[in-house]
Design a protein around this motif. Structure first.
Motif, PDB file in Angstrom:
ATOM      1  N   VAL A  44      37.698 -58.319  63.135  1.00 30.17           N
ATOM      2  CA  VAL A  44      36.509 -58.943  63.727  1.00 30.17           C
ATOM      3  C   VAL A  44      36.504 -60.448  63.501  1.00 30.17           C
ATOM      4  CG1 VAL A  44      35.158 -56.835  63.431  1.00 30.17           C
ATOM      5  CG2 VAL A  44      35.045 -58.624  61.691  1.00 30.17           C
ATOM      6  N   LEU A  45      37.316 -60.935  62.560  1.00 25.51           N
ATOM      7  CA  LEU A  45      37.380 -62.375  62.304  1.00 25.51           C
ATOM      8  C   LEU A  45      38.242 -63.119  63.315  1.00 25.51           C
ATOM      9  CD1 LEU A  45      37.779 -62.627  58.418  1.00 25.51           C
ATOM     10  CD2 LEU A  45      35.721 -63.022  59.782  1.00 25.51           C
ATOM     11  N   ALA A  46      38.980 -62.386  64.133  1.00 24.06           N
ATOM     12  CA  ALA A  46      39.942 -63.017  65.047  1.00 24.06           C
ATOM     13  C   ALA A  46      39.330 -64.103  65.931  1.00 24.06           C
ATOM     14  CB  ALA A  46      40.625 -61.944  65.899  1.00 24.06           C
ATOM     15  N   PRO A  47      38.155 -63.873  66.568  1.00 28.32           N
ATOM     16  CA  PRO A  47      37.607 -64.934  67.421  1.00 28.32           C
ATOM     17  C   PRO A  47      37.294 -66.219  66.656  1.00 28.32           C
ATOM     18  CG  PRO A  47      36.566 -62.832  67.909  1.00 28.32           C
ATOM     19  CD  PRO A  47      37.360 -62.640  66.648  1.00 28.32           C
ATOM     20  N   ALA A  48      36.808 -66.090  65.423  1.00 30.90           N
ATOM     21  CA  ALA A  48      36.447 -67.277  64.644  1.00 30.90           C
ATOM     22  C   ALA A  48      37.691 -68.031  64.177  1.00 30.90           C
ATOM     23  CB  ALA A  48      35.589 -66.887  63.449  1.00 30.90           C
ATOM     24  N   LEU A  49      38.732 -67.298  63.789  1.00 33.27           N
ATOM     25  CA  LEU A  49      39.943 -67.936  63.265  1.00 33.27           C
ATOM     26  C   LEU A  49      40.850 -68.450  64.373  1.00 33.27           C
ATOM     27  CD1 LEU A  49      40.830 -65.515  60.336  1.00 33.27           C
ATOM     28  CD2 LEU A  49      39.512 -67.638  60.258  1.00 33.27           C
ATOM     29  N   ASP A  50      40.722 -67.878  65.568  1.00 42.64           N
ATOM     30  CA  ASP A  50      41.490 -68.343  66.735  1.00 42.64           C
ATOM     31  C   ASP A  50      42.991 -68.380  66.450  1.00 42.64           C
ATOM     32  OD1 ASP A  50      41.965 -69.225  69.293  1.00 42.64           O
ATOM     33  OD2 ASP A  50      41.648 -71.339  68.808  1.00 42.64           O
ATOM     34  N   ILE A  51      43.532 -67.207  66.069  1.00 40.77           N
ATOM     35  CA  ILE A  51      44.978 -67.069  65.858  1.00 40.77           C
ATOM     36  C   ILE A  51      45.470 -65.993  66.825  1.00 40.77           C
ATOM     37  CG2 ILE A  51      46.806 -66.748  64.163  1.00 40.77           C
ATOM     38  CD1 ILE A  51      44.745 -67.212  61.981  1.00 40.77           C
ATOM     39  N   PRO A  52      45.654 -66.314  68.105  1.00 42.34           N
ATOM     40  CA  PRO A  52      45.953 -65.298  69.117  1.00 42.34           C
ATOM     41  C   PRO A  52      47.274 -64.569  68.893  1.00 42.34           C
ATOM     42  CG  PRO A  52      46.239 -67.508  70.015  1.00 42.34           C
ATOM     43  CD  PRO A  52      45.597 -67.673  68.681  1.00 42.34           C
ATOM     44  N   SER A  53      48.190 -65.169  68.155  1.00 47.81           N
ATOM     45  CA  SER A  53      49.504 -64.541  67.974  1.00 47.81           C
ATOM     46  C   SER A  53      49.497 -63.429  66.938  1.00 47.81           C
ATOM     47  CB  SER A  53      50.532 -65.603  67.561  1.00 47.81           C
ATOM     48  OG  SER A  53      50.643 -66.603  68.536  1.00 47.81           O
ATOM     49  N   LEU A  54      48.447 -63.360  66.127  1.00 46.14           N
ATOM     50  CA  LEU A  54      48.415 -62.405  65.025  1.00 46.14           C
ATOM     51  C   LEU A  54      47.161 -61.548  65.070  1.00 46.14           C
ATOM     52  CD1 LEU A  54      49.590 -64.693  62.063  1.00 46.14           C
ATOM     53  CD2 LEU A  54      50.989 -63.126  63.429  1.00 46.14           C
ATOM     54  N   VAL A  55      47.307 -60.295  64.667  1.00 51.47           N
ATOM     55  CA  VAL A  55      46.192 -59.365  64.507  1.00 51.47           C
ATOM     56  C   VAL A  55      45.959 -59.169  63.016  1.00 51.47           C
ATOM     57  CG1 VAL A  55      45.354 -57.029  64.919  1.00 51.47           C
ATOM     58  CG2 VAL A  55      46.707 -58.189  66.672  1.00 51.47           C
ATOM     59  N   LEU A  56      44.737 -59.337  62.579  1.00 51.85           N
ATOM     60  CA  LEU A  56      44.423 -59.173  61.163  1.00 51.85           C
ATOM     61  C   LEU A  56      44.287 -57.691  60.827  1.00 51.85           C
ATOM     62  CD1 LEU A  56      41.774 -62.013  60.670  1.00 51.85           C
ATOM     63  CD2 LEU A  56      44.265 -62.139  60.543  1.00 51.85           C
ATOM     64  N   LEU A  57      44.960 -57.272  59.773  1.00 59.13           N
ATOM     65  CA  LEU A  57      44.921 -55.887  59.333  1.00 59.13           C
ATOM     66  C   LEU A  57      44.054 -55.754  58.081  1.00 59.13           C
ATOM     67  CD1 LEU A  57      48.743 -55.123  59.667  1.00 59.13           C
ATOM     68  CD2 LEU A  57      46.955 -54.785  61.390  1.00 59.13           C
ATOM     69  N   GLY A  58      43.664 -54.531  57.773  1.00 62.77           N
ATOM     70  CA  GLY A  58      42.879 -54.290  56.571  1.00 62.77           C
ATOM     71  C   GLY A  58      41.382 -54.305  56.844  1.00 62.77           C
ATOM     72  N   ASP A  59      40.606 -54.280  55.774  1.00 53.11           N
ATOM     73  CA  ASP A  59      39.151 -54.212  55.867  1.00 53.11           C
ATOM     74  C   ASP A  59      38.506 -55.302  55.034  1.00 53.11           C
ATOM     75  OD1 ASP A  59      38.901 -51.699  57.418  1.00 53.11           O
ATOM     76  OD2 ASP A  59      39.862 -50.830  55.651  1.00 53.11           O
ATOM     77  N   LEU A  60      37.320 -55.732  55.477  1.00 51.33           N
ATOM     78  CA  LEU A  60      36.507 -56.685  54.730  1.00 51.33           C
ATOM     79  C   LEU A  60      35.384 -55.919  54.035  1.00 51.33           C
ATOM     80  CD1 LEU A  60      36.161 -59.471  57.444  1.00 51.33           C
ATOM     81  CD2 LEU A  60      37.826 -59.372  55.573  1.00 51.33           C
ATOM     82  N   ASN A  61      35.308 -56.063  52.733  1.00 55.86           N
ATOM     83  CA  ASN A  61      34.259 -55.412  51.955  1.00 55.86           C
ATOM     84  C   ASN A  61      33.321 -56.496  51.407  1.00 55.86           C
ATOM     85  OD1 ASN A  61      34.097 -53.345  48.929  1.00 55.86           O
ATOM     86  ND2 ASN A  61      32.639 -53.629  50.578  1.00 55.86           N
TER      87      ASN A  61
END
Length: 254
Positions: free
Chosen positions: A120-137
């Motif tokens: 869900v952080l992808a839009p804020a970080l704007d790193i289109p080449s990478l998908v963030l894995l894992g969970d935020l607690n």
């Protein structure tokens, strides 16, 4: 005179009792129709139960679906024009629970425990080449929202099972952000790594509706996969690390 005062007191007690009984049995859907304009951008659908305990099959904010919302309220708080109780969200991507005390302009939250996908952080970080894995607690001891903007927070965010995939793939240890509020309206987050191959340090600053972050990322030891992944993140620094800068504006919650 004493008899008159006694009758007046009895009448007041009966009126209060009547109000409590009506509120306790008032369908939540009926109550929501009266307050819906004041709750925007929050929208509830499929409402069941009464004012003091109920559920909405779907809660959304700014048309973003969050999941099922359940709540319980303390009747005594309503007499002081407060809403105090507990709430829980259960959705596909979001699971959260908290205790709250809310008035018209101010919301105090306690014991917040939320889990969401790191993606869900992808839009804020704007790193289109990478998908963030894992969970935020997210675990906060307390948080304050005033006039729709977050005003204070104390606690921690942990990125667990952290990793990235896409143009490059890598896994690394947990990353933590410790939040504190040095003064009203300001929230500071200190970013640290968990001691693995990813070296991370930085600072997140939230001031009213504005936020910015500067996080330096590097490789500790030998990890070719992580080194390749960092090539797609932020800007390269003279020492070979990556500097991630993020600036943005927060929307009002109400």
């Amino acid at each position: 005179m004493k008899k008159l005062l006694g009758w007046m007191l009895a009448l007041i007690v009966l009126v209060v009792l009547f109000v409590v009984i009506v509120a306790a049995t008032l369908p939540a859907a009926t109550a929501y129709r009266y307050v819906e304009p004041k709750l925007q951008p929050l929208r509830l659908q499929g409402i069941e139960g009464n004012l003091w305990g109920g559920r909405a099959a779907q809660a959304s904010v700014y048309a973003l679906p969050l999941g099922e919302l359940r709540w319980t309220l303390e009747p005594g708080a309503a007499l002081a024009l407060h809403a105090r109780g507990e709430a829980a969200l259960v959705g596909r991507d979001l699971n959260a629970m908290t205790q709250f005390d809310a008035s018209r302009e101010h919301v105090s939250l306690r014991q917040i425990d939320a889990r969401i996908p790191a993606s869900v952080l992808a839009p804020a970080l704007d790193i289109p080449s990478l998908v963030l894995l894992g969970d935020l607690n997210l675990k906060l001891d307390s948080a304050e929202v005033h006039n729709g903007l977050i005003n204070a927070a104390e606690g921690m965010l942990v990125w667990r099972n952290a990793g990235v995939s896409g143009a490059a793939e890598a896994r690394f240890s947990d990353v933590t952000v410790s939040f504190s509020s040095p003064r009203a309206g300001v929230i500071e987050g200190i970013v640290r790594d968990g001691g693995g191959s990813l070296a991370a340090e930085g600072r997140i600053l939230i001031e009213r509706e504005r936020f910015n972050a500067e996080i330096t990322l590097g490789v500790r030891g030998e990890d070719p996969q992580l080194a390749e992944a960092l090539l797609y993140v932020g800007q390269r620094t003279p020492d070979g690390r990556s500097l991630l800068r993020v600036d943005g504006t927060l929307r009002r919650l109400f």
